[in-house]
Scaffold this active site. Structure first.
Site, PDB file in Angstrom:
ATOM      1  CG  ASP A  71      -0.155  -0.340   2.508  1.00 41.23           C
ATOM      2  OD1 ASP A  71       1.030   0.060   2.630  1.00 41.23           O
ATOM      3  OD2 ASP A  71      -0.715  -1.007   3.384  1.00 41.23           O
ATOM      4  CG  ASP A  73       1.336   4.057   4.350  1.00 42.13           C
ATOM      5  OD1 ASP A  73       0.106   3.865   4.393  1.00 42.13           O
ATOM      6  OD2 ASP A  73       2.177   3.153   4.530  1.00 42.13           O
ATOM      7  CG  ASP A 150       8.887   1.010  12.159  1.00 36.34           C
ATOM      8  OD1 ASP A 150       9.270   1.607  11.127  1.00 36.34           O
ATOM      9  OD2 ASP A 150       8.015   0.124  12.141  1.00 36.34           O
TER      10      ASP A 150
HETATM   11  P1  ATP Z   1       3.914  -3.031   4.974  1.00 30.51           P
HETATM   12  O1  ATP Z   1       4.683  -3.612   3.868  1.00 30.51           O
HETATM   13  O2  ATP Z   1       3.455  -4.015   5.974  1.00 30.51           O
HETATM   14  O3  ATP Z   1       2.823  -2.073   4.565  1.00 30.51           O
HETATM   15  P2  ATP Z   1       5.079  -0.650   6.079  1.00 30.51           P
HETATM   16  O4  ATP Z   1       6.490  -0.360   6.473  1.00 30.51           O
HETATM   17  O5  ATP Z   1       4.492   0.163   4.979  1.00 30.51           O
HETATM   18  O6  ATP Z   1       5.013  -2.186   5.771  1.00 30.51           O
HETATM   19  P3  ATP Z   1       2.868   0.255   7.635  1.00 30.51           P
HETATM   20  O7  ATP Z   1       2.252  -0.391   8.824  1.00 30.51           O
HETATM   21  O8  ATP Z   1       2.089   0.384   6.379  1.00 30.51           O
HETATM   22  O9  ATP Z   1       4.219  -0.520   7.382  1.00 30.51           O
HETATM   23  O10 ATP Z   1       3.356   1.687   8.118  1.00 30.51           O
HETATM   24  C1  ATP Z   1       3.841   2.680   7.228  1.00 30.51           C
HETATM   25  C2  ATP Z   1       5.043   3.391   7.840  1.00 30.51           C
HETATM   26  O11 ATP Z   1       4.665   4.002   9.063  1.00 30.51           O
HETATM   27  C3  ATP Z   1       6.195   2.464   8.190  1.00 30.51           C
HETATM   28  O12 ATP Z   1       7.036   2.236   7.101  1.00 30.51           O
HETATM   29  C4  ATP Z   1       6.881   3.258   9.283  1.00 30.51           C
HETATM   30  O13 ATP Z   1       7.663   4.289   8.752  1.00 30.51           O
HETATM   31  C5  ATP Z   1       5.724   3.891  10.012  1.00 30.51           C
HETATM   32  N1  ATP Z   1       5.234   3.067  11.141  1.00 30.51           N
HETATM   33  C6  ATP Z   1       4.225   2.173  11.106  1.00 30.51           C
HETATM   34  N2  ATP Z   1       4.037   1.609  12.316  1.00 30.51           N
HETATM   35  C7  ATP Z   1       4.933   2.153  13.132  1.00 30.51           C
HETATM   36  C8  ATP Z   1       5.235   2.013  14.525  1.00 30.51           C
HETATM   37  N3  ATP Z   1       4.572   1.160  15.293  1.00 30.51           N
HETATM   38  N4  ATP Z   1       6.225   2.779  15.045  1.00 30.51           N
HETATM   39  C9  ATP Z   1       6.902   3.648  14.274  1.00 30.51           C
HETATM   40  N5  ATP Z   1       6.671   3.827  12.967  1.00 30.51           N
HETATM   41  C10 ATP Z   1       5.702   3.104  12.391  1.00 30.51           C
HETATM   42 MG    MG Z   2       2.521   0.160   4.293  1.00 35.00          MG
END
Ligand code: ATP
Ligand code: MG
Length: 447
Positions: A71, A73, A150
């Site tokens: 996805d 963001d 994170d």
């Molecule tokens: P995925 O492939 O699962 O979507 P993602 O890294 O995009 O992985 P998301 O949960 O969509 O993870 O979150 C988007 C972004 O928001 C992450 O890349 C990170 O930068 C930030 N983020 C999400 N959750 C946290 C958290 N618990 N603490 C700190 N930063 C977070």
């Molecule tokens: Mg994501």
């Protein structure tokens, strides 16, 4: 090694605050075409309204690694209310961590306002005694936001207009070394949000990255902090952990780091006791991973049915040896397994009901005499129950050819089916066999 990365490295040492390493259009492989139109439109609308906006996080990481993002963001300096005012089809979600869901066509883009560190007693920032953030809604600028993400490889900010990437956390170096590194002090960041421990093992397994030693070290000792996470959030997280195509690798890492036992304490206790049960869970995850890779449907009900099966068996056997009837013992065992799991992980009823069906079919599928086979095949969850039998056999359980019998039965015509059911009564278990019979009775043959 990704070719484009070979000659790229952020300057040595830490980036000073406010000074990101900037990758211009020519220095990376991403093109605006890779970014969903919806995310680009959201960024453009925010920019037009005078706000900063970037495509951020995992999607940029995945594109740099040349994999398909799940996805997209967006991060912005507009507050959630300002974002909401700008997009008609949008709503603010979350309390602990407010974000705005903006609907664009069929896509939903998550828009997050830049976060900052917390100072003092702010209403927007609450902390528990253990240091967990109960509210994380203090807003800041882009460099503060980068420090609140994170992992370093999740801290890229992409600007579609000029196709440049901003790396505030030296993520590029870690991407090159295939290392998962927490931004800031790992222990403190895990205490703020223990789910980050689950995210660490998830990304490591998904990307095949090593977890940097300091990022890894505190996990096993802080794993118990997961007990403070709302069970509904853990339900979502477990789906991402075990149903994203790398379930087996993630499961192994979770067990190594004592995270699995926090989420499924009863299952973990039985896995230690009985290698056969471990094989069963592993096989369930192998199958799930394969199904996902080949684009087949997977359901949380089936996966949870597998994860709790050892517990159901254990409880049911105890009820049986306590003198309960099989029907009651198995139903009671299922109820108890679910009841004990729910305080940890809030499995919604729309999944616990099919889980119960899958389990109860394990008792019904062996009973095929007379019209029973035909009847059970009409059960709405027959297919899942049958798949579960195959899984049990695949993991080494001897069910006396039950799975194969059902495979053949499903493909057979009417005559052959009748024949198969008749044959069931001859040949097996001589002591208990009923020979000539009149109208068939429901109790049937406990094959
Ligand atoms: P995925 O492939 O699962 O979507 P993602 O890294 O995009 O992985 P998301 O949960 O969509 O993870 O979150 C988007 C972004 O928001 C992450 O890349 C990170 O930068 C930030 N983020 C999400 N959750 C946290 C958290 N618990 N603490 C700190 N930063 C977070
Ligand atoms: Mg994501």
């Amino acid at each position: 090694m990704l070719n484009w990365l070979k000659n790229r490295l952020a300057p040595a040492g830490k980036n000073p605050r406010n000074a990101p390493y900037v990758l211009s259009s020519k220095q990376h492989p991403i093109s605006p075409r890779d970014i969903s139109k919806a995310a680009q439109d959201v960024v453009a609308a925010l920019n037009d309204a005078g706000y900063q906006a970037y495509v951020v996080g995992g999607c940029i990481r995945d594109l740099l690694l040349k994999t398909k993002p799940k996805d997209f963001d967006v991060a912005t300096d507009a507050t959630p209310e300002q974002v909401k005012d700008l997009f008609r089809r949008s709503r603010i979600v979350g309390r602990r961590f407010q974000i705005v869901h903006v609907r664009m066509g069929r896509e939903v883009i998550e828009v997050t306002t830049f976060r900052a560190h917390h100072q003092g007693n702010d209403k927007q920032a609450q902390q528990s005694k253990q240091g967990m953030l109960l509210r994380d809604n203090v807003f800041g600028d882009i460099s503060q936001d980068a420090a609140r993400r994170d992992f370093t490889i999740n801290g890229f900010y992409y600007q579609p207009q000029d196709n440049s990437i901003y790396d505030y956390a030296n993520g590029l170096a870690d991407l090159k070394q295939r290392t998962l590194r927490m931004i800031g002090d790992p222990e403190q960041r895990y205490r703020e949000d223990p789910v980050r421990m689950l995210r660490a093992v998830r990304f490591a397994a998904k990307l095949g990255f090593d977890i940097e030693p300091k990022t890894l070290a505190p996990i096993h000792k802080l794993a118990k902090l997961l007990k403070d996470i709302p069970p509904a959030r853990l339900f979502d997280e477990v789906i991402k952990l075990l149903m994203s195509g790398n379930g087996l690798a993630t499961f192994h890492l979770m067990r190594e780091q004592q995270l699995f036992q926090q989420l499924f304490p009863n299952t973990e206790a039985l896995l230690i006791e009985d290698p056969q049960q471990l094989e069963f869970i592993e096989q369930a995850l192998i199958n799930t991973d394969q199904r996902i890779r080949s684009g087949k449907r997977v359901t949380p009900a089936f996966m949870y049915a597998a994860l709790l099966w050892p517990v159901v068996v254990k409880h049911s056997q105890q009820f049986l040896s306590g003198g309960e009837s099989p029907a009651y013992a198995w139903q009671h065992g299922a109820n108890l397994a679910i009841e004990q799991q729910l305080p940890r992980i809030a499995i919604p009823r729309r999944f616990t009901n099919p889980m119960r069906d899958i389990w109860s079919l394990q008792q019904r599928l062996p009973r095929r005499a007379g019209k029973q086979a035909e009847r059970v095949m009409g059960h709405p969850r027959f297919r899942a129950g049958y798949d579960f039998v195959l899984l049990r056999e695949q993991a080494g359980e001897d069910l006396e050819g039950l799975g194969q019998w059902w495979t053949i039965y499903q493909e057979a015509d009417e005559t052959k089916r009748q024949d198969m059911c008749t044959k069931l009564h001859s040949g097996k278990k001589p002591g208990r066999r009923r020979r000539k019979r009149g109208p068939r009775r429901k109790s049937g043959n406990p094959a």
